[in-house]
Design a protein around this motif. Structure first.
Motif, short mmCIF file in Angstrom:
data_model
loop_
_atom_site.label_atom_id
_atom_site.label_comp_id
_atom_site.label_asym_id
_atom_site.label_seq_id
_atom_site.Cartn_x
_atom_site.Cartn_y
_atom_site.Cartn_z
N GLU A 99 0.86 -1.19 0.00
CA GLU A 99 0.00 0.00 0.00
C GLU A 99 0.89 1.24 0.00
OE1 GLU A 99 -3.83 -0.07 2.39
OE2 GLU A 99 -2.61 1.33 3.56
N THR A 100 0.51 2.23 -0.80
CA THR A 100 1.30 3.46 -0.87
C THR A 100 0.37 4.67 -0.80
OG1 THR A 100 2.95 2.36 -2.25
CG2 THR A 100 2.99 4.78 -2.20
N GLU A 101 0.65 5.53 0.15
CA GLU A 101 -0.09 6.79 0.26
C GLU A 101 0.62 7.82 -0.61
OE1 GLU A 101 -1.95 9.59 3.80
OE2 GLU A 101 -0.22 8.32 4.23
N VAL A 102 -0.14 8.50 -1.46
CA VAL A 102 0.40 9.55 -2.32
C VAL A 102 -0.27 10.86 -1.91
CG1 VAL A 102 0.72 10.37 -4.68
CG2 VAL A 102 0.70 7.91 -4.22
N ILE A 103 0.55 11.82 -1.47
CA ILE A 103 0.04 13.12 -1.02
C ILE A 103 0.68 14.19 -1.90
CG2 ILE A 103 -0.16 14.73 0.91
CD1 ILE A 103 0.44 12.19 2.72
N GLU A 104 -0.17 14.96 -2.57
CA GLU A 104 0.30 15.98 -3.51
C GLU A 104 -0.18 17.35 -3.03
OE1 GLU A 104 0.57 16.25 -8.36
OE2 GLU A 104 -1.08 15.14 -7.47
N THR A 105 0.76 18.26 -2.83
CA THR A 105 0.43 19.62 -2.41
C THR A 105 0.93 20.58 -3.48
OG1 THR A 105 0.66 18.99 -0.09
CG2 THR A 105 0.72 21.34 -0.58
N PHE A 106 0.06 21.49 -3.90
CA PHE A 106 0.43 22.42 -4.96
C PHE A 106 -0.02 23.84 -4.64
CE2 PHE A 106 -3.76 20.87 -6.06
CZ PHE A 106 -4.44 21.97 -6.56
N ASP A 107 0.72 24.82 -5.17
CA ASP A 107 0.32 26.22 -5.06
C ASP A 107 -0.83 26.46 -6.02
OD1 ASP A 107 2.41 26.67 -3.30
OD2 ASP A 107 3.73 27.59 -4.80
N ALA A 108 -1.91 27.00 -5.52
CA ALA A 108 -3.06 27.31 -6.37
C ALA A 108 -2.74 28.47 -7.29
CB ALA A 108 -4.26 27.65 -5.50
N GLU A 109 -3.39 28.46 -8.46
CA GLU A 109 -3.27 29.62 -9.35
C GLU A 109 -4.47 30.53 -9.11
OE1 GLU A 109 -5.64 29.69 -11.80
OE2 GLU A 109 -6.04 27.65 -12.38
N THR A 110 -4.47 31.71 -9.70
CA THR A 110 -5.48 32.71 -9.37
C THR A 110 -6.60 32.82 -10.39
OG1 THR A 110 -4.10 34.40 -10.42
CG2 THR A 110 -3.85 34.11 -8.04
N THR A 111 -6.54 32.06 -11.48
CA THR A 111 -7.54 32.15 -12.54
C THR A 111 -8.83 31.41 -12.20
OG1 THR A 111 -5.73 32.25 -14.13
CG2 THR A 111 -7.91 31.86 -15.02
N HIS A 112 -8.70 30.22 -11.62
CA HIS A 112 -9.85 29.36 -11.35
C HIS A 112 -10.09 29.24 -9.84
CE1 HIS A 112 -8.33 28.07 -15.33
NE2 HIS A 112 -9.62 28.03 -15.62
N PRO A 113 -11.33 28.98 -9.43
CA PRO A 113 -11.62 28.80 -8.00
C PRO A 113 -10.82 27.63 -7.41
CG PRO A 113 -13.66 28.97 -9.28
CD PRO A 113 -12.54 28.88 -10.26
N ILE A 114 -10.46 27.75 -6.14
CA ILE A 114 -9.69 26.72 -5.44
C ILE A 114 -10.37 25.36 -5.55
CG2 ILE A 114 -8.82 25.97 -3.17
CD1 ILE A 114 -7.31 28.39 -4.26
N GLU A 115 -11.68 25.32 -5.35
CA GLU A 115 -12.42 24.06 -5.38
C GLU A 115 -12.28 23.38 -6.75
OE1 GLU A 115 -13.91 27.05 -4.58
OE2 GLU A 115 -13.67 26.77 -2.42
N PHE A 116 -12.33 24.18 -7.80
CA PHE A 116 -12.19 23.66 -9.17
C PHE A 116 -10.80 23.04 -9.36
CE2 PHE A 116 -11.03 24.34 -13.67
CZ PHE A 116 -12.06 23.67 -14.30
N GLN A 117 -9.77 23.73 -8.88
CA GLN A 117 -8.40 23.23 -9.00
C GLN A 117 -8.24 21.94 -8.20
OE1 GLN A 117 -5.25 26.33 -8.71
NE2 GLN A 117 -6.99 27.72 -8.41
N GLN A 118 -8.75 21.93 -6.98
CA GLN A 118 -8.64 20.74 -6.13
C GLN A 118 -9.35 19.55 -6.78
OE1 GLN A 118 -10.02 21.13 -2.07
NE2 GLN A 118 -8.72 19.43 -1.44
N GLN A 119 -10.53 19.79 -7.33
CA GLN A 119 -11.27 18.70 -7.99
C GLN A 119 -10.51 18.17 -9.20
OE1 GLN A 119 -15.04 20.54 -8.84
NE2 GLN A 119 -15.75 20.40 -6.72
N GLY A 120 -9.92 19.05 -9.99
CA GLY A 120 -9.16 18.63 -11.16
C GLY A 120 -7.94 17.81 -10.81
N TRP A 121 -7.16 18.29 -9.85
CA TRP A 121 -5.96 17.56 -9.43
C TRP A 121 -6.34 16.23 -8.76
CZ3 TRP A 121 -0.55 19.39 -8.97
CH2 TRP A 121 -0.30 20.53 -9.75
N GLN A 122 -7.43 16.23 -7.98
CA GLN A 122 -7.88 14.99 -7.34
C GLN A 122 -8.35 14.00 -8.39
OE1 GLN A 122 -7.82 14.29 -3.77
NE2 GLN A 122 -7.95 12.25 -4.70
N ALA A 123 -9.02 14.48 -9.43
CA ALA A 123 -9.49 13.59 -10.50
C ALA A 123 -8.31 12.92 -11.20
CB ALA A 123 -10.34 14.37 -11.51
N ILE A 124 -7.24 13.67 -11.45
CA ILE A 124 -6.04 13.09 -12.06
C ILE A 124 -5.42 12.06 -11.12
CG2 ILE A 124 -3.67 13.58 -12.85
CD1 ILE A 124 -4.79 16.32 -13.84
#
Length: 138
Positions: A99-124
């Motif tokens: 089992e491997t836990e993968v934790i990804e932290t990224f600096d948000a950009e300012t064009t799109h809402p935070i929730e949208f960015q989080q959903q996109g990165w989580q989907a990937i």
């Protein structure tokens, strides 16, 4: 602002690392939805090394290059990089048996809402989990 996404993959860290970093694998999981794909990926996995992947809509209506330079690479533990636009990303791999836990932290950009960015990165990341588990079980 930093945003974090995470998942637990049912595969040993050595395999998860391979699936995450090798271009042949990257092109198979690096998309947020089925109508997008990554036809090209290049990866020089070392501190100071560069990477780029081409993300495109399958119908050709949109596309962009996603790339950056590695700041830190610790085998089977950490990958940190600076994207072409200057934002930072850090991925931690925590393996325990099969089992491997993968934790990804990224600096948000300012064009799109935070929730949208989080959903996109989580989907990937969810797509990566699915690919890694299916590939590991073959």
């Amino acid at each position: 602002m930093e945003v974090t996404v995470e998942t637990t993959v049912q595969a040993p860290v050595e395999k998860v690392w391979e699936y995450w970093t090798e271009p042949d694998h990257m092109t198979k999981w690096n998309n947020a939805s089925d109508d997008w794909h990554t036809p090209f990926a290049e990866n020089d996995l070392r501190e100071g090394g560069k990477f780029v992947s081409r993300m495109e809509a399958k119908d050709g209506s949109a596309g962009f290059d996603f790339g950056g330079i590695y700041d830190e690479v610790k085998l089977h533990e950490v990958i940190a990089y600076t994207m072409d636009d200057g934002r930072k990303v850090k991925i931690s791999f925590k393996g325990q048996g099969n089992e491997t836990e993968v934790i990804e932290t990224f600096d948000a950009e300012t064009t799109h809402p935070i929730e949208f960015q989080q959903q996109g990165w989580q989907a990937i990341l969810n797509n990566f989990k699915k690919y890694a588990e299916e590939t590991n079980n073959k």
